[in-house]
Scaffold this motif. Structure first.
Motif, mmCIF file in Angstrom:
data_model
loop_
_atom_site.group_PDB
_atom_site.id
_atom_site.type_symbol
_atom_site.label_atom_id
_atom_site.label_comp_id
_atom_site.label_asym_id
_atom_site.label_seq_id
_atom_site.Cartn_x
_atom_site.Cartn_y
_atom_site.Cartn_z
ATOM 1 N N ASP A 134 0.602 -1.161 0.430
ATOM 2 C CA ASP A 134 0.013 0.158 -0.057
ATOM 3 C C ASP A 134 0.803 1.495 0.129
ATOM 4 O O ASP A 134 0.376 2.452 -0.204
ATOM 5 N N TYR A 135 1.896 1.314 0.257
ATOM 6 C CA TYR A 135 2.916 2.052 0.618
ATOM 7 C C TYR A 135 3.876 2.654 -0.778
ATOM 8 O O TYR A 135 3.550 3.530 -1.919
ATOM 9 N N PHE A 136 4.209 1.351 -1.573
ATOM 10 C CA PHE A 136 4.407 1.462 -2.491
ATOM 11 C C PHE A 136 3.479 1.426 -4.193
ATOM 12 O O PHE A 136 3.808 2.197 -5.234
ATOM 13 N N GLU A 137 2.490 1.639 -4.005
ATOM 14 C CA GLU A 137 1.421 2.317 -5.018
ATOM 15 C C GLU A 137 0.306 3.270 -4.485
ATOM 16 O O GLU A 137 -0.524 3.145 -4.987
ATOM 17 N N GLY B 36 7.897 1.327 -12.181
ATOM 18 C CA GLY B 36 7.222 2.126 -11.142
ATOM 19 C C GLY B 36 7.019 3.398 -12.357
ATOM 20 O O GLY B 36 5.615 3.445 -12.447
ATOM 21 N N ILE B 37 7.022 4.870 -11.972
ATOM 22 C CA ILE B 37 7.044 6.010 -12.877
ATOM 23 C C ILE B 37 7.155 5.848 -14.586
ATOM 24 O O ILE B 37 6.970 7.088 -15.117
ATOM 25 N N GLY B 38 8.032 4.461 -14.904
ATOM 26 C CA GLY B 38 8.278 4.168 -15.732
ATOM 27 C C GLY B 38 9.915 5.732 -16.149
ATOM 28 O O GLY B 38 10.408 5.116 -17.097
ATOM 29 N N HIS C 163 3.137 -2.960 -10.916
ATOM 30 C CA HIS C 163 1.667 -3.281 -10.223
ATOM 31 C C HIS C 163 0.972 -2.639 -9.862
ATOM 32 O O HIS C 163 -0.206 -2.500 -9.509
ATOM 33 N N SER C 164 1.565 -0.929 -9.774
ATOM 34 C CA SER C 164 0.926 0.442 -9.797
ATOM 35 C C SER C 164 0.023 0.904 -10.610
ATOM 36 O O SER C 164 0.525 1.844 -10.994
ATOM 37 N N LYS C 165 -0.875 1.027 -10.147
ATOM 38 C CA LYS C 165 -2.152 0.776 -11.047
ATOM 39 C C LYS C 165 -1.676 3.607 -11.293
ATOM 40 O O LYS C 165 -1.933 3.198 -12.330
ATOM 41 N N PRO C 166 -1.756 3.197 -9.956
ATOM 42 C CA PRO C 166 -1.150 5.090 -10.388
ATOM 43 C C PRO C 166 -0.387 5.201 -10.746
ATOM 44 O O PRO C 166 0.133 6.389 -11.813
ATOM 45 N N SER C 167 0.790 4.727 -10.795
ATOM 46 C CA SER C 167 2.340 4.859 -11.233
ATOM 47 C C SER C 167 1.981 4.709 -12.875
ATOM 48 O O SER C 167 2.661 5.974 -13.304
ATOM 49 N N ALA D 62 -0.318 5.001 -14.298
ATOM 50 C CA ALA D 62 -1.412 6.266 -14.972
ATOM 51 C C ALA D 62 -0.756 6.862 -15.298
ATOM 52 O O ALA D 62 -0.338 8.002 -16.132
ATOM 53 N N TYR D 63 0.254 7.354 -13.925
ATOM 54 C CA TYR D 63 0.838 8.888 -14.244
ATOM 55 C C TYR D 63 1.839 8.364 -15.316
ATOM 56 O O TYR D 63 2.483 9.435 -16.023
ATOM 57 N N ALA D 64 3.031 7.352 -15.499
ATOM 58 C CA ALA D 64 3.293 7.232 -16.592
ATOM 59 C C ALA D 64 3.175 7.255 -18.143
ATOM 60 O O ALA D 64 4.030 8.128 -18.960
ATOM 61 N N ARG D 65 1.987 6.816 -17.857
ATOM 62 C CA ARG D 65 1.424 7.042 -19.432
ATOM 63 C C ARG D 65 1.121 8.315 -19.597
ATOM 64 O O ARG D 65 1.422 9.154 -21.108
ATOM 65 N N LYS D 66 0.196 8.753 -19.077
ATOM 66 C CA LYS D 66 0.426 10.919 -19.116
ATOM 67 C C LYS D 66 1.172 11.474 -19.086
ATOM 68 O O LYS D 66 1.306 12.490 -20.243
ATOM 69 N N VAL D 67 2.766 11.169 -18.528
ATOM 70 C CA VAL D 67 3.463 12.128 -18.904
ATOM 71 C C VAL D 67 4.566 11.655 -20.197
ATOM 72 O O VAL D 67 4.326 12.601 -20.625
ATOM 73 N N ALA D 68 3.716 10.201 -20.343
ATOM 74 C CA ALA D 68 4.307 10.389 -21.889
ATOM 75 C C ALA D 68 3.863 10.296 -22.960
ATOM 76 O O ALA D 68 3.750 11.086 -24.250
ATOM 77 N N ALA D 69 2.315 10.504 -22.774
ATOM 78 C CA ALA D 69 1.550 11.826 -23.823
ATOM 79 C C ALA D 69 2.073 12.971 -24.188
ATOM 80 O O ALA D 69 2.235 13.116 -25.502
ATOM 81 N N GLU D 70 2.266 13.516 -22.879
ATOM 82 C CA GLU D 70 2.326 14.614 -22.859
ATOM 83 C C GLU D 70 3.759 15.032 -23.470
ATOM 84 O O GLU D 70 3.960 16.868 -24.267
ATOM 85 N N PHE D 71 4.560 14.517 -23.206
ATOM 86 C CA PHE D 71 5.585 14.915 -24.060
ATOM 87 C C PHE D 71 6.061 13.737 -25.115
ATOM 88 O O PHE D 71 7.335 13.886 -25.789
ATOM 89 N N GLY D 72 4.924 13.131 -25.461
ATOM 90 C CA GLY D 72 5.427 12.736 -27.148
ATOM 91 C C GLY D 72 6.129 11.718 -27.324
ATOM 92 O O GLY D 72 7.013 11.149 -28.533
ATOM 93 N N VAL D 73 6.071 10.536 -25.972
ATOM 94 C CA VAL D 73 6.919 9.655 -26.200
ATOM 95 C C VAL D 73 6.372 8.051 -26.178
ATOM 96 O O VAL D 73 5.048 8.148 -26.171
#
Ligand SMILES: C[S@@+](CC[C@H](N)C(=O)[O-])C[C@H]1O[C@@H](n2cnc3c(N)ncnc32)[C@H](O)[C@@H]1O
Length: 390
Positions: free
Chosen positions: A125-128, A168-170, A190-194, A196-207
């Motif tokens: 629960d701490y790492f996710e 983690g956040i990729g 296995h962390s859904k929040p991490s 989701a964050y990784a995908r958002k950052v990738a989309a924002e930066f065109g990765v």
């Protein structure tokens, strides 16, 4: 007993632990095609006393023909034997299984469902938690300066297939992709929040091109022998059964490919001035986290773990992340994140207010050392890799 069938699925029964497992994709056109597996379930039921566990953690797909056939056997057995209990072990990674088998448990009370990865290791629960995201950001910013030069020695090179397991956040995957241009890169956590964050950052930066994957590193759905280079950074130390993760990393890397791991030895974190207070806190940190089955002293054990898994040509080195690596505030940001997270864990563990105050003070003194114009602060990391024999 194990039966491998041409349809890319596996049926296995372990009589010692009374676990019957189904894995892969089961899509027969008629029941006849899976008669052997249906028979194996009947036999397993006849063998067990009390509980039979039905493990479907890696059951990727099952069509209605197969589902109905297996279920018929299970329901008949429950009707014939009031002593029998069937516990279906599902995983959130293959989410349809939980839905389907939960429905079944409403029809037959002798059948129940356990989602095994809802809380499958003590620190989960701490790492996710989303509050962990800024800590990961701050850490990778400083470790990358070292790792980008270390990685080629451990087998990283352009054009290869790479997997970053427990990503983690990729950030590492993004940096590795930019620096080394792999032909393929998978990033699994296995962390859904991490994620989701990784995908958002990738989309924002065109990765593009990073295959972010929700999964359990101890039960991956990735196939055997796929990657030239598999990394698993700062994660063997947080998962309470590192040998299971290593077995999976070994399985997915190609023969001749390398698995690269990084881990810490937090009791060796240091700083000047205020060295004693800093030392006390990090010694206590290692002790505190062992209560959560987190081994932040893992670093120097890397060689043994890699050897025990079967790797050869093992390479181990260590490096020190320090306040002089760039802006000292970056180092201070890491420690501020640790103070908050680990003080929360100390509270949860029931430490006294006096302990918690002294514990926090060590982190603050580490920050003081990092930001002091003549100070020095360090965080040591062990980077190790091994080759899967040809
Ligand atoms: C300390 S973080 C390190 C993350 C990343 N490798 C980095 O260095 O920034 C540990 C990560 O391991 C992940 N993790 C732990 N056990 C896992 C498991 N069994 N399957 C997948 N991810 C896992 C956690 O969700 C977390 O993101």
């Amino acid at each position: 007993m194990a039966a491998s069938l041409p349809q890319r699925f596996k049926v296995d029964f372990d009589p010692n632990s009374q676990i019957f497992s189904l894995a892969g994709t089961i899509r027969p056109r008629s029941i006849d095609e899976i008669a052997e597996s249906i028979h194996a379930l009947r036999e397993a039921i006849d063998t067990v006393r009390g509980v039979l566990y039905i493990d479907v953690k890696r059951l990727i797909q099952m069509n209605n023909t197969a589902f109905q056939a297996f279920i018929r056997v299970a329901l008949d057995a429950c009707r014939e034997r009031s002593d029998l209990r069937l516990i279906v072990i599902t995983s959130s990674v293959v989410s349809w299984t939980t839905r389907m088998f939960r429905h079944l448990s409403t029809i037959e009370p002798q059948i129940s469902v356990e989602v095994y990865d809802s809380m499958f290791y003590p620190g989960q629960d701490y790492f996710e938690d989303t509050s962990f995201i800024p800590i990961l950001r701050a850490q990778t910013k400083l470790t990358w300066r070292h790792e980008r030069t270390i990685l080629p020695r451990h087998g990283m090179r352009p054009g290869i297939a790479v997997a970053d397991i427990c990503c983690g956040i990729g950030d590492f995957a993004v940096l590795a992709q930019k620096e080394f241009q792999p032909s393929r890169i998978v990033a699994l956590d296995h962390s859904k929040p991490s994620l989701a964050y990784a995908r958002k950052v990738a989309a924002e930066f065109g990765v593009t091109g990073i295959e972010y994957t929700y999964g359990d590193a101890s039960e991956m759905l990735l196939e055997d022998n796929q990657f030239d280079f598999v990394s698993c950074r700062h994660s063997l130390q947080v998962f309470n059964q590192p040998e299971l993760l290593l077995k999976e990393l070994y399985r997915i890397v190609k023969p001749g490919g390398r698995v690269y791991i990084t881990n810490e030895k937090n009791s060796h974190c240091l700083g000047e001035p205020r060295a004693q207070s800093i030392q006390w806190t990090y010694n206590e940190l290692a002790r505190l986290l062992s209560n959560f089955e987190i081994d932040v002293e893992f670093g120097p054990k890397s060689r043994r773990y890699l050897a025990d898994t079967g790797f050869d040509d093992i390479l181990v080195e260590s490096f020190m992340v320090t306040n002089l690596d760039g802006d000292p505030q970056d180092f201070a940001d890491i420690i501020a994140g640790w103070e908050k997270m680990f003080a929360d864990m100390a509270v949860r563990h029931g430490e006294t207010p006096e302990f918690i105050e002294r514990f926090r003070q060590g982190f603050r003194d580490h920050i003081f050392a990092a930001l002091h114009p003549k100070g020095y602060a360090g965080w040591p990391i062990w980077a190790a890799s091994g080759r899967k024999p040809l």
